[in-house]
Motif scaffolding. Structure first.
Motif, PDB file in Angstrom:
ATOM      1  N   ARG A 123      20.037  -3.504  21.108  1.00 40.26           N
ATOM      2  CA  ARG A 123      20.004  -2.378  22.280  1.00 40.26           C
ATOM      3  C   ARG A 123      20.853  -1.187  21.901  1.00 40.26           C
ATOM      4  O   ARG A 123      21.117  -0.498  22.742  1.00 40.26           O
ATOM      5  CB  ARG A 123      20.428  -2.967  23.717  1.00 40.26           C
ATOM      6  N   ASN A 124      21.442  -0.998  20.771  1.00 35.92           N
ATOM      7  CA  ASN A 124      22.237   0.275  20.271  1.00 35.92           C
ATOM      8  C   ASN A 124      21.517   1.272  20.029  1.00 35.92           C
ATOM      9  O   ASN A 124      20.881   0.907  18.707  1.00 35.92           O
ATOM     10  CB  ASN A 124      23.407  -0.553  19.196  1.00 35.92           C
ATOM     11  N   PHE A 125      21.438   2.203  20.509  1.00 43.80           N
ATOM     12  CA  PHE A 125      20.462   3.417  19.949  1.00 43.80           C
ATOM     13  C   PHE A 125      21.332   4.574  19.627  1.00 43.80           C
ATOM     14  O   PHE A 125      20.862   5.571  19.452  1.00 43.80           O
ATOM     15  CB  PHE A 125      19.691   3.887  21.399  1.00 43.80           C
ATOM     16  N   ASP A 126      22.726   4.385  19.320  1.00 36.13           N
ATOM     17  CA  ASP A 126      23.715   5.464  19.049  1.00 36.13           C
ATOM     18  C   ASP A 126      23.132   6.294  17.769  1.00 36.13           C
ATOM     19  O   ASP A 126      23.068   7.347  17.815  1.00 36.13           O
ATOM     20  CB  ASP A 126      25.061   4.781  18.807  1.00 36.13           C
ATOM     21  N   SER A 127      22.793   5.598  16.861  1.00 35.52           N
ATOM     22  CA  SER A 127      22.208   6.328  15.426  1.00 35.52           C
ATOM     23  C   SER A 127      21.131   7.025  15.674  1.00 35.52           C
ATOM     24  O   SER A 127      20.878   8.117  15.190  1.00 35.52           O
ATOM     25  CB  SER A 127      21.946   5.117  14.316  1.00 35.52           C
ATOM     26  N   LEU A 128      20.112   6.435  16.598  1.00 30.20           N
ATOM     27  CA  LEU A 128      18.944   7.168  17.158  1.00 30.20           C
ATOM     28  C   LEU A 128      19.309   8.546  17.686  1.00 30.20           C
ATOM     29  O   LEU A 128      18.963   9.580  17.418  1.00 30.20           O
ATOM     30  CB  LEU A 128      17.982   6.269  17.592  1.00 30.20           C
ATOM     31  N   LEU A 129      20.338   8.197  18.767  1.00 24.99           N
ATOM     32  CA  LEU A 129      20.576   9.450  19.556  1.00 24.99           C
ATOM     33  C   LEU A 129      21.107  10.318  19.026  1.00 24.99           C
ATOM     34  O   LEU A 129      21.249  11.584  19.380  1.00 24.99           O
ATOM     35  CB  LEU A 129      21.180   8.962  20.835  1.00 24.99           C
ATOM     36  N   GLN A 130      22.033  10.173  17.768  1.00 24.14           N
ATOM     37  CA  GLN A 130      22.654  11.081  17.048  1.00 24.14           C
ATOM     38  C   GLN A 130      21.600  12.305  16.610  1.00 24.14           C
ATOM     39  O   GLN A 130      22.113  13.240  16.320  1.00 24.14           O
ATOM     40  CB  GLN A 130      23.262  10.725  15.977  1.00 24.14           C
ATOM     41  N   LYS A 131      20.390  11.913  16.079  1.00 23.89           N
ATOM     42  CA  LYS A 131      19.613  12.671  15.699  1.00 23.89           C
ATOM     43  C   LYS A 131      18.855  13.710  16.908  1.00 23.89           C
ATOM     44  O   LYS A 131      17.833  14.624  16.323  1.00 23.89           O
ATOM     45  CB  LYS A 131      18.643  11.994  14.600  1.00 23.89           C
ATOM     46  N   VAL A 132      19.212  13.336  18.166  1.00 21.04           N
ATOM     47  CA  VAL A 132      18.392  14.258  19.014  1.00 21.04           C
ATOM     48  C   VAL A 132      19.251  15.238  19.340  1.00 21.04           C
ATOM     49  O   VAL A 132      20.525  15.106  19.719  1.00 21.04           O
ATOM     50  CB  VAL A 132      18.122  13.153  20.319  1.00 21.04           C
ATOM     51  N   ASP A 133      18.911  16.510  19.288  1.00 17.75           N
ATOM     52  CA  ASP A 133      19.631  17.703  19.908  1.00 17.75           C
ATOM     53  C   ASP A 133      20.066  17.690  21.334  1.00 17.75           C
ATOM     54  O   ASP A 133      18.990  17.299  22.076  1.00 17.75           O
ATOM     55  CB  ASP A 133      18.974  19.065  19.574  1.00 17.75           C
ATOM     56  N   CYS A 134      21.150  17.849  21.658  1.00 17.55           N
ATOM     57  CA  CYS A 134      21.642  18.059  22.926  1.00 17.55           C
ATOM     58  C   CYS A 134      21.181  19.271  23.800  1.00 17.55           C
ATOM     59  O   CYS A 134      21.751  20.383  23.258  1.00 17.55           O
ATOM     60  CB  CYS A 134      22.991  17.558  23.057  1.00 17.55           C
ATOM     61  N   TYR A 135      20.631  19.385  24.910  1.00 17.04           N
ATOM     62  CA  TYR A 135      20.393  20.627  25.463  1.00 17.04           C
ATOM     63  C   TYR A 135      21.061  20.686  26.659  1.00 17.04           C
ATOM     64  O   TYR A 135      21.104  21.902  27.250  1.00 17.04           O
ATOM     65  CB  TYR A 135      18.952  20.831  25.727  1.00 17.04           C
ATOM     66  N   ILE A 136      21.687  19.807  27.354  1.00 18.98           N
ATOM     67  CA  ILE A 136      22.380  19.773  28.621  1.00 18.98           C
ATOM     68  C   ILE A 136      23.687  19.692  28.289  1.00 18.98           C
ATOM     69  O   ILE A 136      24.196  18.416  27.672  1.00 18.98           O
ATOM     70  CB  ILE A 136      21.894  18.372  29.428  1.00 18.98           C
ATOM     71  N   ILE A 137      24.445  20.248  28.885  1.00 17.13           N
ATOM     72  CA  ILE A 137      26.068  20.547  28.556  1.00 17.13           C
ATOM     73  C   ILE A 137      26.706  19.550  29.747  1.00 17.13           C
ATOM     74  O   ILE A 137      25.972  19.239  30.622  1.00 17.13           O
ATOM     75  CB  ILE A 137      26.517  21.792  28.470  1.00 17.13           C
ATOM     76  N   ASP A 138      27.897  19.179  29.456  1.00 21.58           N
ATOM     77  CA  ASP A 138      28.627  18.430  30.328  1.00 21.58           C
ATOM     78  C   ASP A 138      28.439  18.985  31.999  1.00 21.58           C
ATOM     79  O   ASP A 138      28.466  18.154  32.973  1.00 21.58           O
ATOM     80  CB  ASP A 138      29.983  18.027  30.157  1.00 21.58           C
ATOM     81  N   GLU A 139      28.852  20.188  32.083  1.00 21.00           N
ATOM     82  CA  GLU A 139      28.875  21.052  33.198  1.00 21.00           C
ATOM     83  C   GLU A 139      27.219  20.830  33.952  1.00 21.00           C
ATOM     84  O   GLU A 139      27.244  20.723  35.144  1.00 21.00           O
ATOM     85  CB  GLU A 139      29.181  22.282  32.993  1.00 21.00           C
ATOM     86  N   MET A 140      26.445  20.990  33.038  1.00 26.81           N
ATOM     87  CA  MET A 140      25.157  21.002  33.845  1.00 26.81           C
ATOM     88  C   MET A 140      24.610  19.298  34.211  1.00 26.81           C
ATOM     89  O   MET A 140      24.092  19.272  35.184  1.00 26.81           O
ATOM     90  CB  MET A 140      23.782  21.330  32.671  1.00 26.81           C
ATOM     91  N   ASN A 141      25.299  18.286  33.395  1.00 30.47           N
ATOM     92  CA  ASN A 141      24.869  16.999  33.720  1.00 30.47           C
ATOM     93  C   ASN A 141      25.622  16.818  35.152  1.00 30.47           C
ATOM     94  O   ASN A 141      25.269  15.960  35.801  1.00 30.47           O
ATOM     95  CB  ASN A 141      25.489  16.137  32.629  1.00 30.47           C
ATOM     96  N   LYS A 142      26.697  17.348  35.347  1.00 36.39           N
ATOM     97  CA  LYS A 142      27.633  16.830  36.641  1.00 36.39           C
ATOM     98  C   LYS A 142      26.639  17.302  37.697  1.00 36.39           C
ATOM     99  O   LYS A 142      26.894  16.897  38.870  1.00 36.39           O
ATOM    100  CB  LYS A 142      28.947  17.793  36.449  1.00 36.39           C
ATOM    101  N   GLY A 143      26.181  18.878  37.645  1.00 35.46           N
ATOM    102  CA  GLY A 143      25.214  19.289  38.638  1.00 35.46           C
ATOM    103  C   GLY A 143      24.086  18.385  39.100  1.00 35.46           C
ATOM    104  O   GLY A 143      23.523  18.368  40.075  1.00 35.46           O
ATOM    105  N   LEU A 144      23.460  17.961  37.893  1.00 37.76           N
ATOM    106  CA  LEU A 144      22.487  17.247  37.925  1.00 37.76           C
ATOM    107  C   LEU A 144      22.694  15.736  38.611  1.00 37.76           C
ATOM    108  O   LEU A 144      21.939  14.969  39.464  1.00 37.76           O
ATOM    109  CB  LEU A 144      21.584  16.862  36.655  1.00 37.76           C
ATOM    110  N   THR A 145      23.686  15.249  38.303  1.00 34.65           N
ATOM    111  CA  THR A 145      24.088  13.893  38.873  1.00 34.65           C
ATOM    112  C   THR A 145      25.022  14.013  40.509  1.00 34.65           C
ATOM    113  O   THR A 145      24.642  13.095  40.844  1.00 34.65           O
ATOM    114  CB  THR A 145      25.121  13.092  38.045  1.00 34.65           C
TER     115      THR A 145
END
Length: 145
Positions: A123-145
């Motif tokens: 269930r470890n997806f870290d290596s896969l997620l490393q290849k996905v570009d991040c479009y939501i920054i921490d500030e946006m994530n806080k607003g979403l949550t």
């Protein structure tokens, strides 16, 4: 009966004929002409299937009107027939032996379908997620949550 054949024809024979025509056209090499012919046959088949469905629906209502109020056994017979038609009486397990008791069939089906949706892998997806570009920054994530 004569009125039915005159206005509706024999839908079942027509459906079988259209299915046969469709099979022949689909076996031919692809061309624009064959594509147009296939589409026309499919449209006619759909219309004929709807006619047959409407006919059967009306016929069942007529039977109910004619016999249903006077004879409740008609109702019970149709319900029992439907229930028996959709009932699973036995099933073969993975060993090849037959199961016929209702509770054992239920248990076998539950175990089989439960195992289909269980994960046994990592269930470890870290290596896969490393290849996905991040479009939501921490500030946006806080607003979403």
């Amino acid at each position: 009966m004569l009125w039915n054949r005159k206005n509706f024809g024999n839908n079942r024979n027509r459906i079988e004929g259209l299915k046969a025509q469709l099979g022949i056209v689909q076996q031919k090499a692809f061309s624009e002409e064959n594509f147009i012919q296939e589409r026309a046959i499919k449209e006619e088949l759909e219309i004929t299937l709807l006619k047959e469905e409407m006919y059967q629906h009306q016929r069942s209502r007529l039977n109910w009107i004619l016999y249903g109020d006077r004879n409740t056994s008609l109702f019970h017979a149709t319900v029992i027939q439907r229930r028996q038609r959709n009932q699973l009486s036995k099933i073969k397990d993975s060993d090849g032996s037959w199961i016929s008791k209702e509770n054992e069939i239920n248990d076998h089906l539950y175990d089989y379908f439960s195992s289909l949706f269980k994960s046994s892998g990592s269930r470890n997806f870290d290596s896969l997620l490393q290849k996905v570009d991040c479009y939501i920054i921490d500030e946006m994530n806080k607003g979403l949550t």
